[in-house]
Scaffold this active site. Structure first.
Site, PDB file in Angstrom:
ATOM      1  N   ASP A 160      -1.793  -5.289  41.045  1.00  0.00           N
ATOM      2  CA  ASP A 160      -2.549  -4.242  41.034  1.00  0.00           C
ATOM      3  C   ASP A 160      -2.610  -3.530  42.431  1.00  0.00           C
ATOM      4  OD1 ASP A 160      -4.253  -2.231  39.715  1.00  0.00           O
ATOM      5  OD2 ASP A 160      -5.967  -3.230  40.642  1.00  0.00           O
TER       6      ASP A 160
ATOM      7  N   ASP B 107      -5.436  -0.933  43.543  1.00  0.00           N
ATOM      8  CA  ASP B 107      -6.711  -0.565  44.240  1.00  0.00           C
ATOM      9  C   ASP B 107      -7.831  -1.734  43.802  1.00  0.00           C
ATOM     10  OD1 ASP B 107      -5.924   1.756  45.458  1.00  0.00           O
ATOM     11  OD2 ASP B 107      -6.057   2.592  43.327  1.00  0.00           O
TER      12      ASP B 107
ATOM     13  N   SER C 141      -4.360   7.778  37.463  1.00  0.00           N
ATOM     14  CA  SER C 141      -4.686   8.843  36.330  1.00  0.00           C
ATOM     15  C   SER C 141      -5.060  10.203  37.287  1.00  0.00           C
ATOM     16  CB  SER C 141      -5.898   8.458  35.771  1.00  0.00           C
ATOM     17  OG  SER C 141      -7.162   8.301  36.401  1.00  0.00           O
TER      18      SER C 141
END
Length: 593
Positions: free
Chosen positions: A36, A38, A81
């Site tokens: 991942d 962040d 997003s």
């Protein structure tokens, strides 16, 4: 000729083909690490489009370079997003990624989900799409990947794809996410160290290189270390004297032994006999109840122990590998093996073994049981065949009962030999009706002592196979399923052996990372923080079975959708109690990124 019709000495172990979709490259657990972005690689700056704000987490560059030096491929899998919300442009995102690579080194692939939660895509974590895409990009499969992330969405995506997961918590990680994670590391360097340790632990060369004078985890006797490579002549006695599920998860370790032995004899108890007959690699089975292993033991009978010792001596084993669970001791049996004349004995033992063991192996707490077995085999000098892989496997399945119909049904197995690990009956009834109402064909399974339970659960909307199949027949039924809904019990491991996705109603009495379904797409449901956590209780110690009674049927339906399992018939009217919900860990993320 069917394999179950040949003579035992023809049913050789290592000649089992690698599972569909899994690369055949011996004992390698992982060949790719997915990360991942962040909160895992860099500090979490919401919707960051400014390269100057990129700050790697402490120790990230050195940790990643360790993975690269070990030959592991690296990919970033990240939800962004901000792209869908108009808070970030692709150009600015690419600038951020360029800065990340400037600081942390090159990654082999970047996989980005540009969608928001309401878009219904299959790539936004907790959906497994990014994990599947990353595996394809890296030329591997999810089962050979491990995903490192900081929130529950990362772990859910990893498990739903069949990958391993390691959670590195941050201040935004919720306690329930930590409790539900298959494995937890305090920081990224520690997660990397654990990946490399697990990878090396199943490689016999690791233990061959170990210096017994300084590394007491490898062996306590220098003469126990042997050269690796080439088939060994001789008979090896392997032991797993537990229940069916315990025997099934030991399968990879037994196959590793069988790949280098002329003959493998398995000593098991009566509760594991049927599972032992399903394992590739076993030429002969000895069934004997061991009073220091059996959960309801009879008093130790000297005559019985004398008879067992004589039976073990008659095997003529050149050596023995004693597989145990983490809370069991191999030393009582090791003493009998010495009395039986076995010259070399290997086992995991935290207790001082004296001269009872030649290879005294140690394994950290929480290691998945199949890995635990493989690491003991490796420490003893055994490795999987080049065309085999470290997955659960069974002998070819027979045909399932005709009444289950065409493949693709959902199996619900409500019971368990340990009551604490089964599905509460009332919940099982509601799940079956919700599945049927949603258009799933449902098959309810159980052992002969559970016929009343399965009849009630199946009702008039599902096929009831309770008590109507052997374990081999149950395995064949599971093999034809689109998914299995089950607690922490044997059919979960049957499903893993056949690559069938699992909705795991997992009571946290034992660690999920150690006993959960192995290398198969899985969604875990249930309360990971329930009071029964880590009690190892066989019967639920808390009234109302709260770890599972809070599961809603709608969560099971959502889990099946996450796993890509769709109804095969037109849905009926909504079932009572069939609310919608999101699997534990899927809707809980410290960030919506």
């Amino acid at each position: 000729m069917r394999q179950d019709q040949v003579e035992p000495d023809q049913r050789r172990s290592a000649r089992v083909c690698a599972g569909a979709g899994e690369a055949a490259s011996g004992p390698v657990l992982f060949d790719a690490v997915l990360l991942d972005r962040d909160g895992t690689l860099i500090e979490d700056v919401p919707y960051n489009g400014d390269p100057e704000k990129v700050r790697p987490v402490p120790g990230a560059r050195a940790a990643l370079d360790r993975l690269r030096a070990a030959g592991l491929r690296l990919a970033v899998v990240t939800n962004q997003s901000g792209l869908a919300r108009g808070l970030l442009t692709e150009e600015r995102m690419r600038a951020v990624h360029a800065r990340v690579e400037q600081l942390l080194g090159r990654f082999d692939a970047w996989l980005v989900c540009p969608h928001d939660d309401g878009d219904g895509c299959g790539c936004r974590k907790p959906a497994p799409g990014l994990v599947h895409a990353a595996a394809r990009e890296l030329g591997t499969v999810p089962a050979r990947c491990v995903l490192v992330g900081d929130i529950g969405r990362d772990m859910t995506a990893a498990l739903a794809a069949g990958a391993a997961g390691i959670l590195v918590p941050t201040p935004v990680t919720r306690p329930q996410e930590v409790a539900a994670a298959p494995q937890v590391a305090p920081d990224l360097p520690a997660a990397v160290a654990e990946i490399l340790r697990r990878r090396a632990a199943v490689d016999p060369a690791t233990w061959r290189r170990a210096d017994p004078a300084t590394d007491r985890s490898a062996t306590d006797r220098p003469d126990a270390l042997r050269q690796v490579g080439g088939r060994r002549a001789g008979t090896v006695l392997v032991v797993r004297a537990d229940s069916a599920g315990d025997v099934l998860v030991t399968g990879p370790g037994i196959r590793a032994v069988a790949a280098d032995a002329e003959r493998v004899v398995l000593l098991c108890g009566p509760r594991g006999r049927a599972a032992a007959e399903l394992l590739p690699g076993v030429d002969e089975i000895i069934e004997h109840r061991l009073p220091w292993i059996d959960p309801a033991p009879d008093p130790v009978d000297p005559t019985d122990m004398t008879a067992l010792t004589a039976r073990l001596a008659a095997v003529g084993a050149d050596e023995a590998v004693v597989f145990t669970s983490f809370h069991q001791s191999p030393l009582p049996l090791a003493l009998l093996l010495r009395l039986a004349g076995v010259r070399r004995v290997s086992a995991i033992s935290d207790d001082y073994p004296g001269s009872l063991l030649d290879v005294r192996h140690r394994v950290p707490a929480g290691v998945p049981e199949p890995e635990r077995a493989l690491s003991l085999a490796a420490a003893a000098g055994f490795t999987l065949a080049a065309f085999d892989g470290p997955a659960l496997r069974l002998r070819p399945a027979s045909a399932p009962p005709p009444e289950v119909g065409a493949p693709g049904y959902v199996v619900l197995h409500p019971g368990s030999a340990a009551q604490a690990r089964g599905c509460p009956p009332e919940l099982a009834v509601r799940i079956v009706r919700a599945l049927a109402a949603a258009g799933h064909r449902v098959v309810v399974t159980g052992d002969p002592g559970e016929r009343e339970l399965t009849a009630w659960v199946a009702g008039d909307v599902a096929v009831d196979l309770g008590g109507r199949t052997s374990l081999a027949g149950l395995a064949a039924t599971v093999a034809g399923a689109g998914a299995v809904v089950v607690g922490n019990t044997g059919p979960a491991h049957l499903a893993a052996a056949h690559g069938v996705p699992v909705v795991s109603l997992f009571a946290p009495t034992v660690p999920f990372g150690q006993w959960g379904p192995w290398r198969v797409p899985t969604v875990r449901l249930g309360d990971p923080e329930a009071p029964c956590r880590d009690t190892r209780a066989a019967r639920c110690p808390v009234p109302g079975h709260p770890c599972l009674s809070g599961v809603e049927p709608g969560q099971v339906l959502d889990a099946l959708r996450l796993l890509g399992v769709t109804p095969q018939v037109r849905p009926g009217p909504p079932a009572v109690g069939c609310g919608t919900g999101v699997p534990a860990g899927a809707s809980i993320g410290g960030s919506s990124r």
